[in-house]
Motif scaffolding. Sequence first.
Motif, PDB file in Angstrom:
ATOM      1  N   GLU B  27       0.835  -1.199   0.000  1.00 32.44           N
ATOM      2  CA  GLU B  27       0.000   0.000   0.000  1.00 32.44           C
ATOM      3  C   GLU B  27       0.873   1.253   0.000  1.00 32.44           C
ATOM      4  OE1 GLU B  27      -2.267   0.883   3.523  1.00 32.44           O
ATOM      5  OE2 GLU B  27      -2.896   2.781   2.618  1.00 32.44           O
ATOM      6  N   LEU B  28       1.941   1.254   0.809  1.00 32.21           N
ATOM      7  CA  LEU B  28       2.829   2.425   0.852  1.00 32.21           C
ATOM      8  C   LEU B  28       3.456   2.678  -0.516  1.00 32.21           C
ATOM      9  CD1 LEU B  28       4.618   1.801   4.281  1.00 32.21           C
ATOM     10  CD2 LEU B  28       2.886   3.538   3.784  1.00 32.21           C
ATOM     11  N   THR B  29       3.861   1.610  -1.173  1.00 37.43           N
ATOM     12  CA  THR B  29       4.458   1.771  -2.498  1.00 37.43           C
ATOM     13  C   THR B  29       3.424   2.228  -3.514  1.00 37.43           C
ATOM     14  OG1 THR B  29       6.307   0.292  -2.101  1.00 37.43           O
ATOM     15  CG2 THR B  29       5.562   0.502  -4.382  1.00 37.43           C
ATOM     16  N   ALA B  30       2.176   1.714  -3.379  1.00 40.61           N
ATOM     17  CA  ALA B  30       1.118   2.147  -4.305  1.00 40.61           C
ATOM     18  C   ALA B  30       0.839   3.638  -4.127  1.00 40.61           C
ATOM     19  CB  ALA B  30      -0.156   1.329  -4.075  1.00 40.61           C
ATOM     20  N   LEU B  31       0.777   4.100  -2.871  1.00 40.23           N
ATOM     21  CA  LEU B  31       0.583   5.539  -2.632  1.00 40.23           C
ATOM     22  C   LEU B  31       1.727   6.333  -3.251  1.00 40.23           C
ATOM     23  CD1 LEU B  31      -0.486   5.476   1.147  1.00 40.23           C
ATOM     24  CD2 LEU B  31      -1.957   6.010  -0.811  1.00 40.23           C
ATOM     25  N   ASP B  32       2.947   5.801  -3.112  1.00 42.30           N
ATOM     26  CA  ASP B  32       4.122   6.506  -3.617  1.00 42.30           C
ATOM     27  C   ASP B  32       4.189   6.465  -5.139  1.00 42.30           C
ATOM     28  OD1 ASP B  32       6.409   8.030  -3.198  1.00 42.30           O
ATOM     29  OD2 ASP B  32       7.713   6.283  -3.119  1.00 42.30           O
ATOM     30  N   SER B  33       3.602   5.435  -5.743  1.00 45.58           N
ATOM     31  CA  SER B  33       3.618   5.388  -7.210  1.00 45.58           C
ATOM     32  C   SER B  33       2.662   6.423  -7.785  1.00 45.58           C
ATOM     33  CB  SER B  33       3.283   3.988  -7.720  1.00 45.58           C
ATOM     34  OG  SER B  33       1.946   3.679  -7.438  1.00 45.58           O
ATOM     35  N   ALA B  34       1.652   6.828  -6.988  1.00 47.33           N
ATOM     36  CA  ALA B  34       0.705   7.843  -7.473  1.00 47.33           C
ATOM     37  C   ALA B  34       1.360   9.223  -7.511  1.00 47.33           C
ATOM     38  CB  ALA B  34      -0.541   7.864  -6.585  1.00 47.33           C
ATOM     39  N   ILE B  35       2.192   9.528  -6.517  1.00 46.52           N
ATOM     40  CA  ILE B  35       2.705  10.902  -6.442  1.00 46.52           C
ATOM     41  C   ILE B  35       4.215  10.967  -6.249  1.00 46.52           C
ATOM     42  CG2 ILE B  35       0.532  11.843  -5.597  1.00 46.52           C
ATOM     43  CD1 ILE B  35       1.736  11.921  -2.773  1.00 46.52           C
ATOM     44  N   GLY B  36       4.907   9.841  -6.237  1.00 48.59           N
ATOM     45  CA  GLY B  36       6.341   9.879  -5.991  1.00 48.59           C
ATOM     46  C   GLY B  36       7.076   8.941  -6.914  1.00 48.59           C
ATOM     47  N   ASP B  37       8.018   8.173  -6.347  1.00 51.77           N
ATOM     48  CA  ASP B  37       8.831   7.305  -7.190  1.00 51.77           C
ATOM     49  C   ASP B  37       8.675   5.828  -6.829  1.00 51.77           C
ATOM     50  OD1 ASP B  37      10.043   7.661  -4.789  1.00 51.77           O
ATOM     51  OD2 ASP B  37      11.969   8.317  -5.580  1.00 51.77           O
ATOM     52  N   ALA B  38       7.538   5.498  -6.190  1.00 50.07           N
ATOM     53  CA  ALA B  38       7.122   4.097  -6.050  1.00 50.07           C
ATOM     54  C   ALA B  38       8.122   3.234  -5.288  1.00 50.07           C
ATOM     55  CB  ALA B  38       6.831   3.488  -7.425  1.00 50.07           C
ATOM     56  N   ARG B 180       9.566  14.559  -4.210  1.00 46.24           N
ATOM     57  CA  ARG B 180       9.279  14.247  -5.594  1.00 46.24           C
ATOM     58  C   ARG B 180       7.846  14.630  -5.973  1.00 46.24           C
ATOM     59  NH1 ARG B 180      12.254  10.381  -8.707  1.00 46.24           N
ATOM     60  NH2 ARG B 180      13.755  10.482  -7.012  1.00 46.24           N
ATOM     61  N   ALA B 181       6.908  14.493  -4.998  1.00 38.45           N
ATOM     62  CA  ALA B 181       5.504  14.789  -5.285  1.00 38.45           C
ATOM     63  C   ALA B 181       5.295  16.249  -5.663  1.00 38.45           C
ATOM     64  CB  ALA B 181       4.636  14.427  -4.080  1.00 38.45           C
ATOM     65  N   SER B 182       6.194  17.136  -5.187  1.00 41.78           N
ATOM     66  CA  SER B 182       5.998  18.552  -5.478  1.00 41.78           C
ATOM     67  C   SER B 182       6.191  18.847  -6.961  1.00 41.78           C
ATOM     68  CB  SER B 182       6.943  19.406  -4.630  1.00 41.78           C
ATOM     69  OG  SER B 182       8.296  19.148  -4.979  1.00 41.78           O
ATOM     70  N   TYR B 183       6.892  17.944  -7.689  1.00 44.74           N
ATOM     71  CA  TYR B 183       7.050  18.144  -9.137  1.00 44.74           C
ATOM     72  C   TYR B 183       5.698  18.068  -9.850  1.00 44.74           C
ATOM     73  CZ  TYR B 183      12.074  17.060  -8.354  1.00 44.74           C
ATOM     74  OH  TYR B 183      13.363  17.037  -7.920  1.00 44.74           O
ATOM     75  N   LEU B 184       4.733  17.360  -9.227  1.00 52.44           N
ATOM     76  CA  LEU B 184       3.433  17.157  -9.853  1.00 52.44           C
ATOM     77  C   LEU B 184       2.492  18.342  -9.674  1.00 52.44           C
ATOM     78  CD1 LEU B 184       2.693  13.470  -8.803  1.00 52.44           C
ATOM     79  CD2 LEU B 184       3.458  14.293 -11.037  1.00 52.44           C
ATOM     80  N   GLY B 185       2.817  19.231  -8.720  1.00 48.81           N
ATOM     81  CA  GLY B 185       1.947  20.378  -8.475  1.00 48.81           C
ATOM     82  C   GLY B 185       0.545  19.929  -8.113  1.00 48.81           C
ATOM     83  N   SER B 188      -0.868  16.363  -7.445  1.00 46.72           N
ATOM     84  CA  SER B 188      -0.627  15.570  -6.231  1.00 46.72           C
ATOM     85  C   SER B 188      -1.843  15.575  -5.306  1.00 46.72           C
ATOM     86  CB  SER B 188       0.604  16.103  -5.488  1.00 46.72           C
ATOM     87  OG  SER B 188       0.397  17.434  -5.051  1.00 46.72           O
ATOM     88  N   ALA B 189      -2.783  16.504  -5.498  1.00 43.46           N
ATOM     89  CA  ALA B 189      -3.991  16.538  -4.669  1.00 43.46           C
ATOM     90  C   ALA B 189      -4.850  15.312  -4.971  1.00 43.46           C
ATOM     91  CB  ALA B 189      -4.768  17.821  -4.933  1.00 43.46           C
ATOM     92  N   GLY B 190      -5.538  14.810  -3.934  1.00 45.40           N
ATOM     93  CA  GLY B 190      -6.392  13.636  -4.113  1.00 45.40           C
ATOM     94  C   GLY B 190      -5.703  12.336  -3.749  1.00 45.40           C
ATOM     95  N   HIS B 191      -4.445  12.399  -3.382  1.00 46.96           N
ATOM     96  CA  HIS B 191      -3.696  11.201  -2.981  1.00 46.96           C
ATOM     97  C   HIS B 191      -3.148  11.387  -1.568  1.00 46.96           C
ATOM     98  CE1 HIS B 191      -3.725   9.671  -7.117  1.00 46.96           C
ATOM     99  NE2 HIS B 191      -3.455  10.918  -7.498  1.00 46.96           N
ATOM    100  N   ARG B 192      -3.266  10.316  -0.760  1.00 45.10           N
ATOM    101  CA  ARG B 192      -2.705  10.333   0.596  1.00 45.10           C
ATOM    102  C   ARG B 192      -1.179  10.316   0.518  1.00 45.10           C
ATOM    103  NH1 ARG B 192      -4.748   8.459   5.534  1.00 45.10           N
ATOM    104  NH2 ARG B 192      -6.631   7.734   4.483  1.00 45.10           N
ATOM    105  N   ASP B 193      -0.536  11.088   1.382  1.00 42.39           N
ATOM    106  CA  ASP B 193       0.927  11.119   1.372  1.00 42.39           C
ATOM    107  C   ASP B 193       1.504   9.842   1.983  1.00 42.39           C
ATOM    108  OD1 ASP B 193       3.533  12.508   1.092  1.00 42.39           O
ATOM    109  OD2 ASP B 193       3.548  12.218   3.262  1.00 42.39           O
ATOM    110  N   PRO B 194       2.411   9.169   1.274  1.00 46.49           N
ATOM    111  CA  PRO B 194       2.967   7.917   1.812  1.00 46.49           C
ATOM    112  C   PRO B 194       3.783   8.111   3.092  1.00 46.49           C
ATOM    113  CG  PRO B 194       3.923   8.462  -0.352  1.00 46.49           C
ATOM    114  CD  PRO B 194       2.831   9.436  -0.106  1.00 46.49           C
ATOM    115  N   GLY B 195       4.530   9.207   3.205  1.00 45.97           N
ATOM    116  CA  GLY B 195       5.312   9.444   4.423  1.00 45.97           C
ATOM    117  C   GLY B 195       4.417   9.668   5.634  1.00 45.97           C
TER     118      GLY B 195
END
Lengths: 152, 211
Positions: B27-38, B180-185, B188-195
Amino acid sequence: MNAPDPNVGIVVVSHSRALGNAAAELAAEVIGDIDVPITVAAGLDATTPGTDAAAIATAIATSDRGAGVVVLMDLGSAVLSAELALDLLDDVGADPATRGRTVLCPGPLVEGLVVAAATASTGADRHRVSADAAAALGPKRSHLGLSWEPTT
Amino acid sequence: MGETVGSAALGRWLRAFADAVSENADELTALDSAIGDADHGANMRRGMNAVVAKLDAAPDVAPAALLKTVGMTLVSTVGGASGPLYGTLFLRMGTSAGDRAELDAQAFAAALRAGLNGVVARGKAVLGDKTMVDALTPAVDALDAALTDGAGLSDALHAAATAADRGSDATIPLVARKGRASYLGARSAGHRDPGATSTALLVNTAAASLG
């Protein structure tokens, strides 16, 4: 005869061991046989991407011959790990003076590293080495017909 | 269980966190694949597995030394930004623990506060940046508030866990301003932050293991 003053050391911090080593090879080409210590702290191991603050601290400690160290980093955790590494220098047995003569350089990794190595090989001090590396995109921008300063 | 936290209790907490990270790694990796580097789930699992191995090898040390070992292990094994951030959290907790053999509720809360301050200083994130700070800050605030109100450590940690969960939930609509998520501007909204999600696991396992 006195020993020559030591050159500034350079540490290469990357997520990728392969990228760090390849960038260091490029830099080694510009300095020839001049003694500039370049140490790579990249990847968790040969194939696992990541950065390791303790390994970076060790690399900084071993690259400081007395003239200080300039650290070139790629993105993201490389910057956080390099900053944390400054807090870990005591733990790795670094010279107590090393922290005060370590500069984290905002320049781009590849271009910055090549420029840093070239500048360090002239005997320039760490501030000059870091400033030149930070401006390393200038020639590329100029060639492409862009202004020297990046636009925001 | 008790009103103080020594190395045995810290060990239970860290093993419980390692289990929670492992169970939620996908789940953590799935969240991170949405807005980060998975890689957040895999990175944290690798780091906490290394921590458990260290606990197995040297279980009998004082809290400060144990927390420092945890921090240094995470720094060298996580790989992504969570390495220096979680590493700093535990290193600062260790410094705060000082030479105590047991941390009472106030000392544990002070250590967690010191850890939070370290994370904020290291990552330069503030509340609302869509990071682990958004879960850890309300958790530490709730822990302090409950202890001030006279709650025992267990009840106070449960209040902290509830606050961490709410803080994690509250990252969903936020636009990321760090990492990394900040690159998406705005994307990135609509996704829970993995950290923030893994930090909520850290506080929930503290509530389940300590106090």
